[in-house]
Design an enzyme around this catalytic site. Structure first.
Site, PDB file in Angstrom:
ATOM      1  CE1 TYR A   1     -11.028 -13.274  -7.147  1.00  0.00           C
ATOM      2  CE2 TYR A   1      -9.620 -13.628  -5.272  1.00  0.00           C
ATOM      3  CZ  TYR A   1     -10.243 -12.659  -5.574  1.00  0.00           C
ATOM      4  OH  TYR A   1     -10.637 -11.523  -5.176  1.00  0.00           O
TER       5      TYR A   1
ATOM      6  CD  GLU B   1      10.020  -6.221   9.781  1.00  0.00           C
ATOM      7  OE1 GLU B   1      11.136  -5.675   9.844  1.00  0.00           O
ATOM      8  OE2 GLU B   1       9.521  -5.490   9.295  1.00  0.00           O
TER       9      GLU B   1
END
Length: 389
Positions: free
Chosen positions: A297, A370
């Site tokens: 990458y 969350e």
């Protein structure tokens, strides 16, 4: 419109989506069930044009705004890691040895959340939005981004945004940086061959293990003595396999490692010097050696104007204190290939609430809070709605 309130209203749906993704994680190039879930949720919205099976299980979904304008892409990666989950979550992975330990289940959910909100606000939307769901981000050095781009993911796109969950940042914070944010990631394999002999008669052999140990030590001088100390370079050899028995001089040894850099010049230096060091060790020891260096990458290099735009949106949406100017990390992300084609930015979004233990990415205990879901969905939505104003 109040983006934050709208995002909070869909939080329960986002949690359900994320938990289903988390229970059924899939490794790179195997994201079939994940893609089916994404398509299911997109079809519920009814106004996205969906293209399936892009570069494997990748998905492109386009939404046209009511008014003309530029096209903004939001990208999420889909794959999980080969890690046995050790959390106590009631929705922990049901796929043995596979876990969303890098948080890609959150990335998918946040982009889907943005899709839900933008679908609702389609009549206020100037320009278009493209949702990119990418497989195989973890499959370095190739990854899934290059294939998505090759198959048209960025055609007609004017800017691209991504977010990565980040446990080192507190929940509610967004980390941004102009320029290099995450490193180029290369993989190399070295094979050193000597001559086996009895361990009691090393003079009759050529010890590949000793030569390998010298190579490991010498590579660190590339960092300490060859590279500009003001330019980051990490060379890590994480795997060595050599020898067949304790009383036999090893005839062969294989080493695997990674180079992490931000500068193209330092990247070239590292590859060149690894070969030169290997040649020198082989001359010294009498071994033969082969280096296989794979460029992986690129460095994630955030566009200055787009980063400033995102910074302003973070502050206007969440307040001045939400924005954190971060230092770069030597971890890697193939979002870099999108940024090589189009102006854009990758941000880090915090996942650790006050008092929660910090587990790093790729850890078997990583369990992001969350509440990052509605926050990420809201920010993506804000970025799209304001881009053409």
């Amino acid at each position: 419109m109040n983006i934050i309130n709208s995002a909070k209203e869909i939080q329960s749906s986002l949690q359900n989506i994320r938990r289903e993704l988390h229970q059924y994680p899939e490794i790179s190039r195997n994201e079939k069930r994940t893609s089916e879930l994404i398509i299911r949720e997109l079809k519920k919205l009814g106004n996205f044009e969906i293209k399936e099976n892009i570069n494997g299980y990748g998905i492109i979904a386009d939404l046209k705004g009511k008014y003309p304008g530029k096209t903004i892409a939001l990208r999420a990666d889909m794959d999980a890691l080969q890690i046995e989950e050790e959390t106590s979550l009631p929705f922990k992975s049901l796929n043995k040895g596979v876990m969303h330990a890098c948080g890609h289940d959150n990335h998918v959910t946040m982009v889907l959340g943005a899709g839900m909100l933008l679908s609702k606000y389609q009549n206020e939307l100037h320009g278009n939005v493209r949702l990119i769901f990418q497989p195989a981000e973890e499959l370095s050095p190739d990854g899934g981004a290059k294939g998505m781009i090759k198959e048209g993911a960025l055609e007609g796109v004017d800017a691209v945004f991504g977010m990565h969950v980040w446990p080192d940042l507190p929940l509610g914070k967004v980390g941004l940086k102009v320029g290099p944010l995450m490193a180029a990631s290369d993989h190399f394999t070295v094979t050193i061959k000597g001559k086996p002999s009895h361990a009691a008669k090393p003079n009759e052999g050529i010890d590949a293990v000793v030569a390998s140990a010298q190579f490991v030590s010498a590579t660190q001088t590339i960092v300490s003595r060859n590279s500009d100390p003001m330019k980051a370079l990490v060379i890590t050899i994480g795997k060595i396999i050599g020898g067949s028995r304790y009383n036999i001089v090893a005839g062969e040894c294989t080493l695997e490692g990674t180079c992490r850099t931000f500068s193209p010049e330092i990247r070239d230096l590292a590859e060149r010097r690894l070969q030169e060091v290997l040649n020198g060790i082989c001359t010294l020891s009498g071994c033969t050696g082969e280096l296989n260096y794979e460029r992986g990458y690129m460095a994630v290099d955030n566009d200055s104007k787009i980063t400033e735009y995102m910074s302003n949106n973070v502050k206007s949406l969440f307040g001045e204190d939400a924005l954190v100017n971060v230092e770069p990390a030597m971890t890697a992300e193939d979002f870099s290939f999108y940024l090589n084609e189009k102006p854009g930015v990758l941000a880090w979004i915090g996942t650790t609430a006050e008092g929660e233990e910090v587990f790093p990415l790729h850890n078997s205990h990583y369990a992001p809070n969350e509440d990052v879901l509605w926050r990420g969905s809201a920010l993506f939505t804000e970025l799209v709605l304001n881009f053409n104003k």
